[in-house]
Write an enzyme that holds these catalytic residues in place. Structure first.
Site, PDB file in Angstrom:
ATOM      1  CG  ASN A  16      31.225  39.372  43.308  1.00 17.47           C
ATOM      2  OD1 ASN A  16      30.442  39.127  44.210  1.00 17.47           O
ATOM      3  ND2 ASN A  16      31.738  38.434  42.521  1.00 17.47           N
ATOM      4  CG  HIS A 112      38.646  32.228  47.222  1.00 21.95           C
ATOM      5  ND1 HIS A 112      39.457  32.296  46.106  1.00 21.95           N
ATOM      6  CD2 HIS A 112      38.594  30.918  47.574  1.00 21.95           C
ATOM      7  CE1 HIS A 112      39.887  31.086  45.810  1.00 21.95           C
ATOM      8  NE2 HIS A 112      39.384  30.231  46.681  1.00 21.95           N
TER       9      HIS A 112
HETATM   10  C1  GRF Z   1      33.998  35.707  41.344  1.00 17.03           C
HETATM   11  O1  GRF Z   1      33.598  34.364  41.322  1.00 17.03           O
HETATM   12  C2  GRF Z   1      34.960  35.940  42.477  1.00 17.03           C
HETATM   13  O2  GRF Z   1      34.693  35.172  43.608  1.00 17.03           O
HETATM   14  C3  GRF Z   1      36.262  35.490  41.869  1.00 17.03           C
HETATM   15  O3  GRF Z   1      36.209  35.927  40.534  1.00 17.03           O
HETATM   16  C4  GRF Z   1      34.848  36.038  40.120  1.00 17.03           C
HETATM   17  C5  GRF Z   1      34.645  37.443  39.651  1.00 17.03           C
HETATM   18  O4  GRF Z   1      33.392  37.637  39.042  1.00 17.03           O
HETATM   19  N1  GRF Z   1      37.376  35.996  42.638  1.00 17.03           N
HETATM   20  P1  GRF Z   1      32.878  39.113  38.740  1.00 17.03           P
HETATM   21  O5  GRF Z   1      33.958  39.810  37.917  1.00 17.03           O
HETATM   22  O6  GRF Z   1      32.649  39.785  40.048  1.00 17.03           O
HETATM   23  O7  GRF Z   1      31.614  38.947  37.960  1.00 17.03           O
END
Ligand code: GRF
Length: 197
Positions: A16, A112
């Site tokens: 992300n 989330h």
């Molecule tokens: C994502 O699914 C986010 O929604 C959750 O943790 C995960 C993180 O994934 N809070 P990344 O580290 O962004 O790949």
């Protein structure tokens, strides 16, 4: 529009984080990724951020033992030093105390993997399947003192398929997260900029 200084807080992979950095680089968001902060020095996302030439900082929560506020004071000091205007939590896996959330209230957002207010907390994909829900999704919200409780900025829903497992849901939701988070960050930045105008 002037660019806000963006701090991104991660604990792991940072996919992300990458989606946000890319959207900022494309000029889609009035923000400049300025500091990538992790509570895990070994987080894969820190390697990616370093390769992208961004400022990184690792502050291990373990060095503070049970003193969560002392850990957060160290986080806060790093964010203040980098003159951060807005924080995006992106897979940051520590619960923040009311001290930290009050300090950054209105300037911190989180993603989330559920259709909040349904399923705050962990194991959202498993819980959706157990409840036999027809829909699942992801949410970006302002952070307040409650875990995954703040005002919702944006959401994406998907249909749950009969063949879905937690893994297939996780993968499909992640694709949606990468589209949703940049859009929601843009809205959050606009709100902040309007407020300070
Ligand atoms: C994502 O699914 C986010 O929604 C959750 O943790 C995960 C993180 O994934 N809070 P990344 O580290 O962004 O790949």
């Amino acid at each position: 529009m002037s660019a806000l200084k963006l701090g991104i807080m991660i604990s792991g992979r940072g996919s992300n984080m990458e989606a946000l950095i890319e959207a900022c680089a494309n000029g889609n968001i009035p923000a400049k990724p300025t500091l990538i902060l992790s509570n895990r020095p070994e987080a894969e996302g820190l390697v990616t951020a370093r390769q992208l030439g961004l400022g990184i900082c690792a502050i291990s929560h373990k060095s503070f033992g049970k003193d969560r506020e002392a850990f957060e004071r160290a986080l806060d000091a790093a964010l203040i030093k980098a003159d951060i205007d807005i924080i995006a939590l992106a897979g940051f896996m520590r619960i923040l105390t009311p001290w930290f959330t009050a300090r950054w209230e209105g300037r911190m957002i989180n993603i989330h993997p559920s259709l909040l207010p349904k399923y705050p907390g962990l194991n959202t994909h498993e819980r959706v399947l157990e409840a036999d829900d027809a829909e699942h999704g992801c949410t970006v919200h302002w952070v307040n003192s409650g875990v995954d409780q703040g005002e919702i900025i944006a959401q994406t829903a998907i249909k749950v398929r009969p063949s879905d497992t937690p893994e297939t849901l996780r993968a499909r939701i992640l694709v949606e997260e990468h589209k949703l988070y940049p859009e929601a960050l843009k809205l959050a930045c606009q709100t902040l900029l309007e407020r300070s105008a």
